[in-house]
Design a protein around this motif. Structure first.
Motif, PDB file in Angstrom:
ATOM      1  N   GLU A 292      13.932 -27.715  19.090  1.00 30.22           N
ATOM      2  CA  GLU A 292      15.079 -28.022  18.233  1.00 30.22           C
ATOM      3  C   GLU A 292      14.689 -28.988  17.117  1.00 30.22           C
ATOM      4  OE1 GLU A 292      18.854 -29.015  19.736  1.00 30.22           O
ATOM      5  OE2 GLU A 292      18.851 -27.479  21.295  1.00 30.22           O
ATOM      6  N   VAL A 293      13.881 -29.975  17.433  1.00 31.71           N
ATOM      7  CA  VAL A 293      13.420 -30.914  16.408  1.00 31.71           C
ATOM      8  C   VAL A 293      12.582 -30.168  15.369  1.00 31.71           C
ATOM      9  CG1 VAL A 293      11.977 -32.931  15.948  1.00 31.71           C
ATOM     10  CG2 VAL A 293      13.506 -32.926  17.921  1.00 31.71           C
ATOM     11  N   ALA A 294      11.667 -29.339  15.843  1.00 31.27           N
ATOM     12  CA  ALA A 294      10.810 -28.584  14.916  1.00 31.27           C
ATOM     13  C   ALA A 294      11.639 -27.644  14.042  1.00 31.27           C
ATOM     14  CB  ALA A 294       9.766 -27.798  15.704  1.00 31.27           C
ATOM     15  N   ALA A 295      12.641 -27.002  14.632  1.00 28.31           N
ATOM     16  CA  ALA A 295      13.470 -26.065  13.869  1.00 28.31           C
ATOM     17  C   ALA A 295      14.297 -26.790  12.817  1.00 28.31           C
ATOM     18  CB  ALA A 295      14.383 -25.287  14.819  1.00 28.31           C
ATOM     19  N   LEU A 296      14.819 -27.975  13.154  1.00 29.74           N
ATOM     20  CA  LEU A 296      15.601 -28.745  12.193  1.00 29.74           C
ATOM     21  C   LEU A 296      14.738 -29.157  11.008  1.00 29.74           C
ATOM     22  CD1 LEU A 296      18.154 -30.277  11.299  1.00 29.74           C
ATOM     23  CD2 LEU A 296      17.378 -32.207  12.721  1.00 29.74           C
ATOM     24  N   VAL A 297      13.549 -29.663  11.282  1.00 35.64           N
ATOM     25  CA  VAL A 297      12.654 -30.081  10.197  1.00 35.64           C
ATOM     26  C   VAL A 297      12.287 -28.891   9.318  1.00 35.64           C
ATOM     27  CG1 VAL A 297      10.354 -30.981   9.665  1.00 35.64           C
ATOM     28  CG2 VAL A 297      11.746 -32.075  11.441  1.00 35.64           C
ATOM     29  N   ALA A 298      11.980 -27.753   9.932  1.00 29.93           N
ATOM     30  CA  ALA A 298      11.625 -26.560   9.157  1.00 29.93           C
ATOM     31  C   ALA A 298      12.790 -26.097   8.288  1.00 29.93           C
ATOM     32  CB  ALA A 298      11.187 -25.442  10.102  1.00 29.93           C
ATOM     33  N   GLU A 299      13.998 -26.152   8.842  1.00 34.29           N
ATOM     34  CA  GLU A 299      15.186 -25.752   8.082  1.00 34.29           C
ATOM     35  C   GLU A 299      15.411 -26.659   6.878  1.00 34.29           C
ATOM     36  OE1 GLU A 299      20.058 -25.320   8.720  1.00 34.29           O
ATOM     37  OE2 GLU A 299      18.759 -26.011  10.360  1.00 34.29           O
ATOM     38  N   LEU A 300      15.268 -27.954   7.090  1.00 37.33           N
ATOM     39  CA  LEU A 300      15.484 -28.905   5.999  1.00 37.33           C
ATOM     40  C   LEU A 300      14.386 -28.792   4.939  1.00 37.33           C
ATOM     41  CD1 LEU A 300      16.627 -32.058   8.019  1.00 37.33           C
ATOM     42  CD2 LEU A 300      18.052 -30.460   6.751  1.00 37.33           C
ATOM     43  N   ARG A 301      13.160 -28.596   5.371  1.00 29.65           N
ATOM     44  CA  ARG A 301      12.056 -28.481   4.398  1.00 29.65           C
ATOM     45  C   ARG A 301      12.201 -27.228   3.541  1.00 29.65           C
ATOM     46  NH1 ARG A 301       6.036 -29.711   6.079  1.00 29.65           N
ATOM     47  NH2 ARG A 301       5.998 -29.894   3.827  1.00 29.65           N
ATOM     48  N   SER A 302      12.637 -26.137   4.151  1.00 24.82           N
ATOM     49  CA  SER A 302      12.751 -24.893   3.385  1.00 24.82           C
ATOM     50  C   SER A 302      14.003 -24.855   2.528  1.00 24.82           C
ATOM     51  CB  SER A 302      12.744 -23.687   4.329  1.00 24.82           C
ATOM     52  OG  SER A 302      13.880 -23.717   5.197  1.00 24.82           O
ATOM     53  N   GLY A 303      15.037 -25.599   2.935  1.00 21.59           N
ATOM     54  CA  GLY A 303      16.310 -25.524   2.226  1.00 21.59           C
ATOM     55  C   GLY A 303      16.571 -26.640   1.245  1.00 21.59           C
ATOM     56  N   SER A 304      15.751 -27.693   1.249  1.00 18.27           N
ATOM     57  CA  SER A 304      16.012 -28.844   0.390  1.00 18.27           C
ATOM     58  C   SER A 304      14.713 -29.364  -0.223  1.00 18.27           C
ATOM     59  CB  SER A 304      16.692 -29.969   1.184  1.00 18.27           C
ATOM     60  OG  SER A 304      16.738 -31.173   0.447  1.00 18.27           O
TER      61      SER A 304
END
Length: 283
Positions: free
Chosen positions: A195-207
């Motif tokens: 979940e931590v890895a997915a959140l970071v990946a989502e934020l990096r790709s979206g912002s």
């Protein structure tokens, strides 16, 4: 594994819990103090036969999963949970993911702050508990799916309608920088949590902003002592922002309090009356 001590400990914890505390009816013929063995087994998701053998000091060593279920069913404190593991000869495993379980005493604290808005944040900036005034000031978190209760996700990927990014907080850039730094430290503490890895990946790709902050590799965070909300109904609300660390759960209690006698205090009083019933303006 100390079978006799484990059996005695389980019996003592079971007998202290009233059925109502576990959401169970007392029933007219209940003779056993506290919960029945089969009720504990049901709450812990194990067989009644195995739990009975545990209390009779005849069972093999329980797994960490069984111990976790028993700790939950018996409403054990952190100290009791550790004691249970040591009696079973199974030391508690180090945390592999941020805790989302909020202690009862912390929940009680939130509701004993009627003039302050207070929330509890997990290590990933998920709002995992809040009081009524926080819901009125920020958002009715109970109406949101868990995915949308994350303040980091809200800051970097959420709506910015009418310039009200992150509930109209004036210091949103400061908050965003702090969140990125905290999340980098969180990712280091929980390197195997998906979940931590997915959140970071989502934020990096979206912002792009988050990606830039993340790539700076900063982890130091300066405390933010004040916040100013721009609320759609009551206008400007300036508050002091105090953060209390709950070290054993890797959580933080964030408390927003206005200065006594200030217009912001009046605004917070009005919000306590309005509540969330008119919170239909997108933030």
């Amino acid at each position: 594994m100390d079978r006799r001590e484990l059996a005695a400990f389980l019996r003592s914890r079971r007998e202290r819990i009233a059925p109502a505390e576990a959401g169970l009816p007392a029933g007219p013929r209940r003779r056993t103090p506290g919960l029945r063995r089969e009720e504990v087994a049901q709450l812990a998701f194990i067989s009644a036969e195995y739990y009975t053998r545990l209390e009779q000091a005849r069972a093999p060593r329980p797994s960490r999963e069984v111990l976790s279920g028993l700790a939950r069913a018996l409403r054990l404190s952190d100290a009791e949970r550790g004691h249970l593991h040591h009696l079973a000869g199974v030391p508690p495993a180090p945390a592999s993911a941020p805790s989302r379980e909020v202690r009862r005493s912390i929940l009680d604290l939130l509701h004993r702050l009627p003039q302050a808005a207070a929330i509890v944040l997990s290590a990933t900036y998920e709002v995992i508990a809040w009081n009524a005034l926080a819901a009125a000031l920020m958002e009715d978190f109970s109406a949101l799916p868990r995915h949308d209760r994350n303040l980091a996700r809200r800051a970097f990927l959420g709506p910015n309608l009418a310039g009200r990014r992150l509930y109209g907080v004036s210091e949103v850039a400061e908050f965003a920088a702090s969140a990125a730094r905290e999340l980098r430290a969180t990712a280091a503490r929980y390197p195997d949590d998906p979940e931590v890895a997915a959140l970071v990946a989502e934020l990096r790709s979206g912002s792009e902003e988050f990606a830039r902050l993340w790539d700076s590799h900063d982890v130091s965070v300066a405390p933010s002592l004040c916040k100013t909300f721009h609320h759609p109904l009551v206008g400007r609300v300036a508050v002091s922002c105090d953060v209390l660390d709950i070290a054993d759960r890797d959580q933080r209690v964030v408390i927003y309090t206005p200065d006594p006698g200030s217009p912001s205090e009046e605004a917070m009083r009005l919000l306590s009356v309005i509540g969330t019933q008119r919170m239909d303006v997108p933030g």
